[in-house]
Design an enzyme around this catalytic site. Sequence first.
Site: not given
Ligand code: DGL
Length: 268
Positions: A10-11, A73, A152, A184, A186
């Site tokens: 993931d990012s 992600c 976050e 997403c 989060h």
């Molecule tokens: N993990 C990213 C997503 O699910 C969200 C955070 C980001 O923008 O990197 O799209």
Amino acid sequence: MDQRPIGVFDSGLGGLTVVKELMAQLPNENIVYFGDTARLPYGTRSRETIIKYSMQCIRFLLTQNIKAVVIACNTASSMALDAVKEVFDIPIIGVVEPGAAAAVKATRNGKVGIIGTEATVQSGSYSRAIASINADIQTCSVACSLFVPIVEEGWSDTSIAYLTAEIYLEPLKEWGADTLILGCTHYPLLMNTISKVMGPDVTLVNPAVGTAHEVKRILKQRDMLNNSYKEPQYCYYLSDFSQRFKQIGSRFLNREIEYAGKVDIENY
Ligand code: DGL
């Protein structure tokens, strides 16, 4: 039977919501997680950059002797899944198709709302995946850029989260969505707040649930499930380490996480 770990990237740390679901549905599997915390966020970047980053994440995971890759992600799944599938000869599962399939099953009025990062919304990935299953279903997408920092910060259940959600989600409510994809990593942490805004009749879809199910299906089909009774190993690598890692990570995963090490991801 295959005891090698599943690689997840993931990012950042949000992808731990997907790991949580993998642990629940595949309790015997070993998992290696890579969070690209040094280059977060992906959601505002170009397709080209997201593809390059995703390739590097997978190259790193391949050094960990993994048997499959899960792109946790949503942004990377939306922008890079096709490109990486062409390059790597290993099962690669993204979150978009399983999330879209779950929404198609859930909707009763044929109106599915989608929320995600700017890049995910711009890519049209969820709408395309839904249309490929049932072209009669209508979709409406909204980018909710402030949700990631709110989560976050640990503010998911505050009035700030609620007011922000009201502003973003009002158009989807007006439009009449009866199903909403939390597109997403989060957003599952905002489930309560989003549900309060959308009302009890709107079904919220967490793509992680269908993704874990799909991973299980694919591993089973290839006889690659880990059926051993050994305690599973979980390793968490990051491209940057900050003190917030433990706090944020355990919030996403609902359990303590042990840092395995820093990865210089630009070298991959
Ligand atoms: N993990 C990213 C997503 O699910 C969200 C955070 C980001 O923008 O990197 O799209």
